[in-house]
Scaffold this motif. Structure first.
Motif, mmCIF file in Angstrom:
data_model
loop_
_atom_site.group_PDB
_atom_site.id
_atom_site.type_symbol
_atom_site.label_atom_id
_atom_site.label_comp_id
_atom_site.label_asym_id
_atom_site.label_seq_id
_atom_site.Cartn_x
_atom_site.Cartn_y
_atom_site.Cartn_z
ATOM 1 N N GLU A 203 0.856 -1.184 0.000
ATOM 2 C CA GLU A 203 0.000 0.000 0.000
ATOM 3 C C GLU A 203 0.888 1.227 0.000
ATOM 4 O OE1 GLU A 203 -2.490 -0.271 3.438
ATOM 5 O OE2 GLU A 203 -0.834 -0.034 4.830
ATOM 6 N N MET A 204 0.308 2.336 -0.422
ATOM 7 C CA MET A 204 1.043 3.605 -0.426
ATOM 8 C C MET A 204 0.830 4.292 0.922
ATOM 9 S SD MET A 204 2.484 3.789 -3.391
ATOM 10 C CE MET A 204 3.007 5.492 -3.331
ATOM 11 N N ALA A 205 1.890 4.916 1.410
ATOM 12 C CA ALA A 205 1.831 5.627 2.692
ATOM 13 C C ALA A 205 2.636 6.907 2.566
ATOM 14 C CB ALA A 205 2.404 4.743 3.802
ATOM 15 N N PRO A 206 2.344 7.900 3.417
ATOM 16 C CA PRO A 206 3.170 9.115 3.417
ATOM 17 C C PRO A 206 4.620 8.745 3.727
ATOM 18 C CG PRO A 206 1.195 9.420 4.736
ATOM 19 C CD PRO A 206 1.247 7.962 4.381
ATOM 20 N N ALA A 207 5.542 9.494 3.167
ATOM 21 C CA ALA A 207 6.962 9.224 3.381
ATOM 22 C C ALA A 207 7.312 9.281 4.859
ATOM 23 C CB ALA A 207 7.808 10.218 2.593
ATOM 24 N N SER A 208 8.124 8.351 5.286
ATOM 25 C CA SER A 208 8.508 8.272 6.698
ATOM 26 C C SER A 208 9.411 9.434 7.122
ATOM 27 C CB SER A 208 9.216 6.942 6.967
ATOM 28 O OG SER A 208 10.319 6.790 6.097
ATOM 29 N N ASP A 209 10.018 10.141 6.158
ATOM 30 C CA ASP A 209 10.895 11.258 6.499
ATOM 31 C C ASP A 209 10.172 12.607 6.495
ATOM 32 O OD1 ASP A 209 10.525 11.726 3.802
ATOM 33 O OD2 ASP A 209 12.632 11.476 3.261
ATOM 34 N N GLY A 210 8.844 12.582 6.316
ATOM 35 C CA GLY A 210 8.062 13.807 6.373
ATOM 36 C C GLY A 210 8.016 14.597 5.076
ATOM 37 N N THR A 211 8.691 14.130 4.017
ATOM 38 C CA THR A 211 8.652 14.827 2.734
ATOM 39 C C THR A 211 7.320 14.558 2.042
ATOM 40 O OG1 THR A 211 9.658 12.970 1.560
ATOM 41 C CG2 THR A 211 11.162 14.642 2.458
ATOM 42 N N ALA A 212 7.122 15.174 0.913
ATOM 43 C CA ALA A 212 5.874 15.023 0.162
ATOM 44 C C ALA A 212 5.807 13.703 -0.602
ATOM 45 C CB ALA A 212 5.716 16.182 -0.816
ATOM 46 N N TYR A 213 6.883 12.928 -0.597
ATOM 47 C CA TYR A 213 6.900 11.652 -1.304
ATOM 48 C C TYR A 213 5.926 10.668 -0.679
ATOM 49 C CZ TYR A 213 11.126 13.131 -3.730
ATOM 50 O OH TYR A 213 12.019 13.794 -4.499
ATOM 51 N N ARG A 214 5.594 9.643 -1.463
ATOM 52 C CA ARG A 214 4.801 8.518 -0.965
ATOM 53 C C ARG A 214 5.696 7.286 -1.026
ATOM 54 N NH1 ARG A 214 -0.081 8.997 0.929
ATOM 55 N NH2 ARG A 214 -0.940 7.238 -0.191
ATOM 56 N N GLU A 215 5.474 6.357 -0.141
ATOM 57 C CA GLU A 215 6.294 5.155 -0.061
ATOM 58 C C GLU A 215 5.423 3.909 -0.147
ATOM 59 O OE1 GLU A 215 9.819 6.855 2.821
ATOM 60 O OE2 GLU A 215 8.267 5.600 3.718
ATOM 61 N N TYR A 216 6.041 2.837 -0.581
ATOM 62 C CA TYR A 216 5.380 1.533 -0.605
ATOM 63 C C TYR A 216 5.696 0.818 0.705
ATOM 64 C CZ TYR A 216 4.583 2.283 -5.536
ATOM 65 O OH TYR A 216 4.149 2.798 -6.734
ATOM 66 N N VAL A 217 4.659 0.304 1.348
ATOM 67 C CA VAL A 217 4.830 -0.473 2.577
ATOM 68 C C VAL A 217 4.015 -1.754 2.457
ATOM 69 C CG1 VAL A 217 5.310 1.525 4.054
ATOM 70 C CG2 VAL A 217 2.962 0.743 3.762
ATOM 71 N N LEU A 218 4.437 -2.762 3.180
ATOM 72 C CA LEU A 218 3.721 -4.034 3.172
ATOM 73 C C LEU A 218 2.445 -3.936 3.992
ATOM 74 C CD1 LEU A 218 6.834 -6.257 3.743
ATOM 75 C CD2 LEU A 218 5.352 -6.413 1.738
#
Length: 145
Positions: A68-83
């Motif tokens: 699933e997509m989640a907000p970036a863990s570093d607080g940036t505007a990026y999105r991240e893939y997480v299990l």
């Protein structure tokens, strides 16, 4: 190019599982997420995979509920893939493939990575199948019903 046949309607759980995660890119992406990779560019750099192939695999794994997509863990505007929980359930599959590869695909003394316990730094124990009573069982002591 040969069109892939779906195994989704099979009565066999192995066939259905392969329909979801059965190509090597998907399994390598899942492995990388377990190892901390989260962003598209990190997958592409680490795997050396074409952008289009990566985008397709990530979309498929997301649509099938593995990622699933989640907000970036570093607080940036990026999105991240997480299990997802479903995706985290594949950990033992990845470990089983790793251990099989260690047993059968390396020469004695050949360098390779190891899976270790974070707390102790010691290698994890080998996976083993157990009967309901705790007795270790091999393939010859099981059957599909």
């Amino acid at each position: 190019m040969v069109k892939r046949v779906s195994l989704w309607n099979s009565g066999c759980p192995v066939a259905r599982s392969l329909d979801v995660i059965g190509d090597w890119w998907s399994l390598l992406i899942i492995r990388d997420v377990f190892d901390g990779v989260r962003r598209f560019s990190e997958f592409q750099t680490g795997l050396g995979i074409a952008r289009g192939v990566l985008a397709t695999r990530l979309r498929d794994l997301t649509e099938r509920g593995i990622l699933e997509m989640a907000p970036a863990s570093d607080g940036t505007a990026y999105r991240e893939y997480v299990l997802t929980e479903k995706g985290r359930g594949l950990f033992l599959v990845i470990v089983a493939l790793r251990q099989w590869g260690e047993d059968h695909l390396y020469h004695p003394g050949e360098a390779r990575s190891s899976l270790v316990d974070i707390e102790t730094g010691a290698p994890v124990t080998r996976l083993q199948l157990h009967a309901e009573n705790g007795r270790a069982v091999g393939w010859e002591e099981t059957r599909v019903q």
